[in-house]
Design a protein around this motif. Structure first.
Motif, PDB file in Angstrom:
ATOM      1  N   PHE A 140     130.892  10.527  43.102  1.00 40.92           N
ATOM      2  CA  PHE A 140     131.431  11.026  44.244  1.00 40.92           C
ATOM      3  C   PHE A 140     131.823  10.066  45.313  1.00 40.92           C
ATOM      4  N   ASP A 141     132.751  10.470  46.249  1.00 41.14           N
ATOM      5  CA  ASP A 141     132.728   9.701  47.437  1.00 41.14           C
ATOM      6  C   ASP A 141     132.169  10.764  48.461  1.00 41.14           C
ATOM      7  N   LEU A 142     130.930  10.307  48.670  1.00 43.45           N
ATOM      8  CA  LEU A 142     129.907  11.232  49.652  1.00 43.45           C
ATOM      9  C   LEU A 142     130.540  11.323  50.749  1.00 43.45           C
ATOM     10  N   GLU A 143     131.350  10.487  51.399  1.00 45.22           N
ATOM     11  CA  GLU A 143     132.054  10.645  52.634  1.00 45.22           C
ATOM     12  C   GLU A 143     132.810  12.099  52.902  1.00 45.22           C
ATOM     13  N   LEU A 175     116.167  15.717  33.008  1.00 45.68           N
ATOM     14  CA  LEU A 175     115.149  15.319  34.217  1.00 45.68           C
ATOM     15  C   LEU A 175     116.162  13.827  34.618  1.00 45.68           C
ATOM     16  N   GLU A 176     116.318  12.731  33.620  1.00 50.11           N
ATOM     17  CA  GLU A 176     116.868  11.466  34.055  1.00 50.11           C
ATOM     18  C   GLU A 176     118.194  11.838  34.866  1.00 50.11           C
ATOM     19  N   ALA A 177     119.054  12.781  34.399  1.00 46.70           N
ATOM     20  CA  ALA A 177     120.231  12.902  35.152  1.00 46.70           C
ATOM     21  C   ALA A 177     119.831  13.471  36.622  1.00 46.70           C
ATOM     22  N   CYS A 178     118.883  14.216  36.717  1.00 48.65           N
ATOM     23  CA  CYS A 178     118.691  14.873  38.017  1.00 48.65           C
ATOM     24  C   CYS A 178     118.139  13.565  38.948  1.00 48.65           C
ATOM     25  N   ALA A 179     117.307  12.842  38.468  1.00 50.86           N
ATOM     26  CA  ALA A 179     116.480  11.975  39.281  1.00 50.86           C
ATOM     27  C   ALA A 179     117.622  10.779  39.860  1.00 50.86           C
ATOM     28  N   ILE A 180     118.577  10.402  38.767  1.00 53.29           N
ATOM     29  CA  ILE A 180     119.391   9.379  39.191  1.00 53.29           C
ATOM     30  C   ILE A 180     120.476   9.980  40.222  1.00 53.29           C
ATOM     31  N   LYS A 227     121.433   8.681  43.983  1.00 56.21           N
ATOM     32  CA  LYS A 227     122.573   8.383  44.395  1.00 56.21           C
ATOM     33  C   LYS A 227     122.889   9.071  45.750  1.00 56.21           C
ATOM     34  N   VAL A 228     122.766  10.547  45.949  1.00 54.64           N
ATOM     35  CA  VAL A 228     123.173  11.108  47.114  1.00 54.64           C
ATOM     36  C   VAL A 228     122.383  10.818  48.263  1.00 54.64           C
ATOM     37  N   CYS A 229     120.922  10.181  48.014  1.00 55.30           N
ATOM     38  CA  CYS A 229     119.976   9.798  48.900  1.00 55.30           C
ATOM     39  C   CYS A 229     120.421   8.558  49.519  1.00 55.30           C
ATOM     40  N   ASN A 230     121.341   8.325  49.897  1.00 56.14           N
ATOM     41  CA  ASN A 230     121.787   6.761  50.406  1.00 56.14           C
ATOM     42  C   ASN A 230     122.187   6.787  51.895  1.00 56.14           C
ATOM     43  N   ASP A 231     121.003   6.071  52.499  1.00 58.20           N
ATOM     44  CA  ASP A 231     121.337   6.008  53.837  1.00 58.20           C
ATOM     45  C   ASP A 231     122.257   5.533  54.656  1.00 58.20           C
ATOM     46  N   LYS A 232     123.431   5.248  53.875  1.00 53.32           N
ATOM     47  CA  LYS A 232     124.758   4.569  54.474  1.00 53.32           C
ATOM     48  C   LYS A 232     125.582   5.969  54.922  1.00 53.32           C
ATOM     49  N   PHE A 233     125.265   6.837  54.403  1.00 52.27           N
ATOM     50  CA  PHE A 233     125.955   8.195  54.438  1.00 52.27           C
ATOM     51  C   PHE A 233     125.268   9.268  55.604  1.00 52.27           C
ATOM     52  N   ALA A 234     125.934  10.086  56.088  1.00 54.82           N
ATOM     53  CA  ALA A 234     125.716  10.905  57.347  1.00 54.82           C
ATOM     54  C   ALA A 234     124.873  12.026  56.409  1.00 54.82           C
ATOM     55  N   PHE A 251     122.535  11.747  54.628  1.00 56.17           N
ATOM     56  CA  PHE A 251     121.307  11.224  53.744  1.00 56.17           C
ATOM     57  C   PHE A 251     119.931  11.987  54.472  1.00 56.17           C
ATOM     58  N   SER A 252     119.898  12.494  55.671  1.00 55.13           N
ATOM     59  CA  SER A 252     118.734  13.124  56.235  1.00 55.13           C
ATOM     60  C   SER A 252     118.655  14.485  55.299  1.00 55.13           C
ATOM     61  N   ARG A 253     119.646  15.156  55.312  1.00 51.16           N
ATOM     62  CA  ARG A 253     119.725  16.451  54.592  1.00 51.16           C
ATOM     63  C   ARG A 253     119.264  15.980  53.055  1.00 51.16           C
ATOM     64  N   CYS A 254     119.682  15.051  52.380  1.00 53.97           N
ATOM     65  CA  CYS A 254     119.520  14.919  50.950  1.00 53.97           C
ATOM     66  C   CYS A 254     117.748  14.380  50.981  1.00 53.97           C
ATOM     67  N   ASP A 255     117.434  13.975  51.862  1.00 54.08           N
ATOM     68  CA  ASP A 255     115.957  13.151  51.878  1.00 54.08           C
ATOM     69  C   ASP A 255     114.935  14.245  51.993  1.00 54.08           C
ATOM     70  N   VAL A 256     115.310  15.301  52.881  1.00 52.93           N
ATOM     71  CA  VAL A 256     114.310  16.598  52.957  1.00 52.93           C
ATOM     72  C   VAL A 256     114.414  17.231  51.581  1.00 52.93           C
ATOM     73  N   ALA A 257     115.467  17.343  50.879  1.00 49.58           N
ATOM     74  CA  ALA A 257     115.611  18.182  49.585  1.00 49.58           C
ATOM     75  C   ALA A 257     114.755  17.024  48.798  1.00 49.58           C
ATOM     76  N   ARG A 258     115.011  15.714  48.628  1.00 51.58           N
ATOM     77  CA  ARG A 258     114.057  15.173  47.698  1.00 51.58           C
ATOM     78  C   ARG A 258     112.654  15.348  48.007  1.00 51.58           C
ATOM     79  N   SER A 259     112.157  15.290  49.222  1.00 49.45           N
ATOM     80  CA  SER A 259     110.817  15.358  49.582  1.00 49.45           C
ATOM     81  C   SER A 259     110.118  16.767  49.091  1.00 49.45           C
TER      82      SER A 259
END
Length: 1203
Positions: free
Chosen positions: A706-709, A740-745, A749-756, A758-766
């Motif tokens: 995806f183009d995460l922007e 499981l590997e597809a989910c982890a990768i 990818k979506v937890c990239n701090d270059k995109f806006a 990131f914070s939402r995805c980081d919370v979901a990862r935690s």
């Protein structure tokens, strides 16, 4: 039959002579017998004059010789008197040659005169015409003055005239020269290049070709002979010949004799000539050469080519040049002749158009009853055009039979390629004449050529013919005869030929659809999975033409159950899915996609694909089966991957292809397009196929491209939340490793701090990692409680435990889970399992869970090191370093113990332990970490015991033969892949200097025996080791050979091995492979090669005493025969040093001791002595002596040289 064709050509050309020659009568009054009688009288007159002149020359030579003798008698010091006429003294060779000419004439005169009375020309084959007569023997004589010897003329008299050598200076006054006997000057001296010649002007591009041709035509109109001479010289010079054709040679010699003279002047030692010389300059000349011929014929097409002089002479010269044994002449003349025919074809087309227009005008005038003068003018014009057409056709026919028929099978492939290319031009342009089975057969025969370029030219010749709807009727017989061969060529070893063959089959499919049966098509179908991209894409074009065509019979208003109209590509995608299923190559979907994605727009029709998956089928549709849905999802994901990256699958195309600006723009557009579509459609797809692990594993790959922007710019946060929630739900409900590997990768990818986002995805990862950690802790606590309570866990409890361990392992690979503090708990499980193994107690924790724990602990150590390196400025870094070092030491000790234990006949745990140790040794490499004083304690140096353990593991589990014949091929390939990974892990330790280079000797010794399985890995390791240290690498090679030698001694159970066994020959082959790896630069490898010889000599003479026979050779002496394989890598001066080194450690055998056991020593010495002269042999009463101490100066120098 061919002679008849040429006779008709001769008759259509007018009188037998050219220009001013001939009988002077028209075609109707031409009498061959009268012409021959006239020529007989003329030749007799010339012969008489020749004899008289020869007699005069003999008399003059004799008189001059007598005068010189008288002068020598009177005064030896007097200066030379000039000979009559002011010339220098002439050699007696002229007089002797004149005598020979006179005797030759007297002997053969009557026979030649009788030959003139023959009533007709003897029949000759086309191949015979190329030698002497050729085209000029029928009309023009190949001379500038338009007169020549007819076929029945005296060859001996003409040969006498041609072979006469006239020396300048004697008898060259005008009064001495008889008419009709011009001199022939042949000089071998190098003349300066003529800057006004056609060759010089065209080669250097001094003027435009149009201007060059115009100037030449003007000179031809002014002086035909001079212009023809310059044109003849152009062809000779263009062949790379330095010889010059003089006006005298042109006037008196046949073309065959001129070519023979030029051949003597030719210097073809290098094999280079303009047509084959590389470089842009000569490439431009080749273009100018061909273009000059075409422009020349074009400019002369209205009158000059019909003057019975220009074309006769040019065709005659090129025909005979093309028959030359000199490759340069033959190649150049064939190219010129073929281009000349192509130009004549263009002229023939122009004439035929003019003829049609004239005929149309004539018919129109006749219908309108116009004046007879106008009709007569048109009739005359028509007759003239018909004659011109016949004239050109006769020229083409003659050149085809006298040049093409012989050169299309020339030994030189470049000449064969020229013929095939040009005949294609003729067929395409002048198909009414050349597109006939008589000419097509030559192409059909040549498509079996052994050279790929010739086969390619044949297919390229046929391509435009089959691509024309108008010409398909003329190709039916050819297609029926050669279709099978063309289909076979789609599998040609030359990929360019295979691509062209597929394209030709596509053309056959379009215009001769009934000619191809299903079997022929299946041959091409399989090529979409070819490793060569161009072949696969050509096969994809065939699929588009054969299978993926719109069906007009289908209802264009087809709708889904809820009324949405199906897109036009729907039936095509259904066909694609069915083709993929029937091909039974489900692991190679990316190859099928790559074959079609650039030629068929349906491969990027995302909406059509997702509609087939999400929309319920309408009443007129069949629903997709489960297998079809799985295949469609796999194809769709492969399309997404390639569209978003622009990279072909592994194995196709270059490994690092740089995309152009246009390609990058296309990739970016495709990425945005697919992102905008799948942001909305992916959550429904995941919900629908949530229970199916295979489909889910593929669908979860899509967000990685995806183009995460766009999540932010298009305000799609709601769909992002839905995706993240679905990922957590999938992790909770699935335990398959691929899912499981597809989910982890994807989460990484979506937890990239270059995109806006990131914070939402980081919370979901935690949140997700909390769930994984808690599930693990619950599962291990419940399971251990059952074991403590001595209860037997059931299958569900064991599955839950394994699943929780597996999830921790997979997510630890991509995400740092050390924050959740589960490392110690997992390591305790590993220790318990190891202790149970050592105590031989039953451990009820599943082996799969233990392997996951080993990997998770390994990932934890790597994440800790990475975190410490990124936070070296923190105060707690020193404590963190010591804590990590303690964990590392504990982990390595446990893994070493695991390597030594057997796990119920399953080596998978030991393999995981081995891989973990190898990778950690790279991560905690001492040299890298010691650069930072804070991290220096983390440097881990393996001890000797660890090295021995890992080496033994490789010997026991990698270098083994496959004995289980019941295993299927797929299982064998997987096992081989696993063993290759283990070997690569060990070799990395050598390459990165974690282990010393000498530790690779146990690997190198298997180079020959296991070459097919591991040859590439061992070869790369050998090269990298040489880059690190050449001398150590050479010593390691010697050690590997010694190890193999010792194995042979053990196998044969004797110290004195038999050198005729298969094992010893295998050892020699290993030595040859090692020697070849040094390359050709002996100076670069000087030190390493001499050290290898030193190691070989020392091993061969130690021990020096033979325990079984005190008078026999040393037990390891046979190793010298192995060392001899490296002698050719020594420099000349080093051979002497090595020989002295050998002789000081073991003396040569006395003559009585030249037994078989001593042969390796003699063989090795001879290899060192070879080319050095006879060096003295050292003999003594004993066959050998003990090794002396290095106490003299010479020996010290040798030791210094080797060390």
């Amino acid at each position: 039959m061919e002679t008849d064709d040429f006779s008709s050509f001769h008759q259509s050309g007018g009188a037998s002579g050219s220009g001013g020659g001939g009988s002077g009568a028209g075609e109707e009054s031409y009498d061959p017998m009268a012409y021959y009688r006239q020529q007989q009288q003329e030749m007799l007159r010339q012969a008489t004059q020749h004899v008289q002149a020869s007699q005069e020359e003999i008399q003059q030579a004799q008189q001059y010789a007598q005068q010189q003798e008288m002068r020598m008698d009177t005064s030896e010091t007097a200066p030379d008197t000039p000979e009559p006429g002011g010339g220098r003294r002439r050699s007696r060779a002229a007089a002797n040659q004149a005598k020979q000419a006179l005797s030759m004439y007297n002997d053969n005169d009557q026979a030649d005169v009788d030959g003139y009375d023959r009533p007709a020309i003897a029949p000759m084959r086309v191949s015979e015409l190329g030698g002497g007569g050729g085209f000029s023997g029928l009309r023009a004589r190949g001379r500038g003055r338009g007169r020549g010897r007819p076929p029945g003329a005296s060859t001996s008299v003409m040969a006498t005239r041609r072979n006469k050598v006239v020396v300048p200076g004697y008898g060259d006054e005008p009064t001495r020269r008889k008419p009709g006997r011009p001199r022939v000057l042949v000089t071998s001296e190098i003349l300066p290049e003529d800057e006004s010649s056609l060759y010089f002007i065209i080669r250097n591009g001094k003027a435009s070709l149009q201007q060059v041709v115009d100037d030449w035509i003007d000179s031809y109109k002014a002086d035909k002979n001079s212009a023809l001479l310059s044109l003849m010289q152009f062809f000779i010079s263009a062949s790379g010949c330095k010889g010059r054709i003089t006006a005298d040679m042109q006037a008196t010699m046949e073309h065959a004799d001129i070519i023979r003279t030029m051949t003597e002047e030719f210097e073809e030692e290098s094999g280079e000539y303009p047509l084959v010389t590389t470089g842009q300059f000569w490439k431009k000349f080749r273009q100018n050469f061909c273009e000059f011929i075409q422009i020349l014929v074009k400019q002369c097409q209205y009158s000059i080519i019909y003057d019975q002089n220009l074309m006769d002479n040019v065709i005659s010269l090129l025909t005979q040049l093309s028959d030359s044994q000199v490759r340069a002449f033959r190649h150049t003349a064939t190219l010129a002749a073929m281009k000349l025919m192509t130009a004549l074809v263009d002229v023939a087309l122009t004439v035929s158009i003019n003829l049609e227009n004239t005929q149309r005008q004539y018919d129109s005038e006749q219908q309108n009853n116009r004046s007879s003068e106008r009709l007569e003018s048109l009739m005359t014009r028509r007759k003239e055009l018909e004659e011109n057409t016949d004239e050109i056709k006769n020229m083409l026919t003659y050149m085809f039979k006298s040049v093409f028929v012989h050169r299309y099978r020339d030994i030189l492939p470049e000449i064969r390629s020229i013929c095939m290319y040009e005949i294609g031009q003729w067929m395409k342009k002048y198909h009414t004449h050349f597109l006939d089975d008589f000419y097509l057969k030559y192409i059909g025969w040549t498509i079996h050529d052994k050279v790929g370029d010739v086969r390619l030219k044949c297919l390229q010749t046929l391509q435009p013919l089959y691509a024309s709807e108008d010409l398909k009727g003329k190709l039916e017989l050819f297609t029926s005869k050669f279709k099978e061969r063309i289909v076979q060529m789609t599998l040609d070893k030359d990929f360019d030929v295979a691509v062209e063959a597929v394209k030709l089959v596509i053309s056959i499919l379009r215009f001769h659809r009934d000619m191809l049966n299903d079997k022929d098509c299946e041959h091409v179908y399989e090529l979409v999975y070819s490793s060569h991209r161009a072949v696969a894409q050509a096969a994809g074009e065939f699929l588009n033409e054969r299978l993926f065509l719109p069906d007009d019979e289908l209802d264009p208003d087809l709708r889904t159950r809820r009324g949405k109209k199906r897109l036009p590509n729907t039936p095509l995608i259904r066909d694609l899915v069915q083709f993929f299923i029937e091909s039974e190559l489900h692991e190679h979907g990316a190859y099928l996609v790559d074959s079609l994605i650039e030629s068929n727009p349906m491969m990027k029709d995302w909406e059509c694909m997702t509609d087939l998956l999400l929309e319920e089928p309408g009443p007129q549709e069949d629903p997709l089966e489960d297998r079809q849905e799985t295949s469609l999802i796999e194809i769709m994901v492969c399309c997404i991957r390639q569209a978003a990256t622009g990279e072909p699958p592994v194995g196709r195309g270059p490994t690092r292809k740089l995309l152009s600006a246009k390609e990058l723009k296309q990739v970016q557009d495709d990425k945005q397009s697919l992102t905008a579509h799948f942001i909305q459609t992916l959550p429904p797809l995941l919900k629908k196929y949530l229970p199916d692990p295979e489909k889910i594993a593929n669908l979860l790959v899509i967000p990685q491209y995806f183009d995460l922007e766009i999540y932010t710019t298009s305000r799609q946060e709601k769909n992002l939340e839905a995706l993240l929630m679905l990922i957590q739900e999938i992790v909770d409900k699935h335990s398959e490793k691929s899912v499981l590997e597809a989910c982890a990768i994807t989460l990484d990818k979506v937890c990239n701090d270059k995109f806006a986002i990131f914070s939402r995805c980081d919370v979901a990862r935690s949140r997700l990692l909390d769930m994984v950690s808690n599930n693990y802790k619950e599962a291990i606590d419940e399971y251990m409680n059952l074991l403590i309570g001595k209860e037997e866990p059931n299958e569900d409890e064991m599955f839950k435990l394994v699943s929780s361990f597996k999830k921790v392992e997979v997510f630890s690979n991509c995400h740092n889970m050390n924050t959740w503090a589960i490392w110690e708990n997992m390591f305790d499980v590993v220790i318990r399992f190891k202790d149970a193994l050592v105590a031989r107690e039953e451990m009820k924790i599943p082996l799969e869970a233990i392997k996951s724990a080993v990997c998770s602990c390994y990932y934890g150590l790597v994440w800790d090191q990475n975190q410490i390196e990124n936070t070296t400025e923190r105060n707690s870094t020193a404590d963190d370093v010591m804590g990590l070092r303690a964990k590392l030491d504990r982990y390595m000790e446990v893994m070493k113990e695991v390597l030594l234990t057997d796990v119920q006949g399953d080596n998978s745990l030991k393999e995981e332990a081995f891989t973990s140790i190898a990778d950690l040794l790279i991560f905690f490499k001492g040299r890298e970490l010691s650069k930072n004083s804070v991290l220096a304690p983390l440097a881990f140096k393996p001890d000797e015991s660890l090295h021995r353990q890992m080496n033994q593991f490789i010997q026991d589990h990698v270098f083994v033969e496959d004995e289980d014949e019941e295993q299927d091929d797929h299982t064998k390939i997987e096992e081989l892949h696993k063993r290759r990974n283990l070997l690569a892990s060990y070799c990395k330790l050598v390459v990165y200097n974690v282990f010393p280079t000498k530790s690779a000797s146990d690997i190198f010794k298997h180079y020959v025996m296991f070459y097919n399985d591991y040859g590439d890995i061992i070869k790369i390791t050998l090269g990298k080791a040489r880059e690190n240290n050449k001398v150590n690498c050479a010593k390691t090679m010697a050690q590997a050979l010694i190890l193999k030698f010792k194995e042979i001694q053990i196998i044969q159970d004797t110290l004195q091995i038999n050198r005729q066994t298969v094992e010893f020959h295998s050892l020699k082959e290993l030595a040859k492979r090692f020697a070849a790896s040094f390359g050709l630069d002996c100076l670069k490898n000087r030190e390493s090669v001499t050290q290898l010889h030193r190691e070989g000599i020392l091993y061969s003479v130690n021990p020096l005493e033979n325990p079984n026979d005190p008078t026999g050779p040393p037990p390891n002496l046979a190793f010298l025969e192995i060392t001899a394989e490296f002698t050719n890598k020594l420099l000349k001066q080093d051979k002497k040093v090595v020989l002295n080194y050998l002789d000081k450690r073991i003396t040569n055998a006395v003559p009585t001791s030249h037994g078989e056991d001593w042969q390796p020593l003699h063989l090795y010495r001879n290899s060192l002595v070879h080319g050095e002269g006879d060096l003295p042999t050292i003999t003594s009463k004993r066959p050998y002596t003990r090794k002396r101490k290095a106490d003299d100066d010479d020996e010290e120098e040798e030791e210094q040289f080797f060390n």
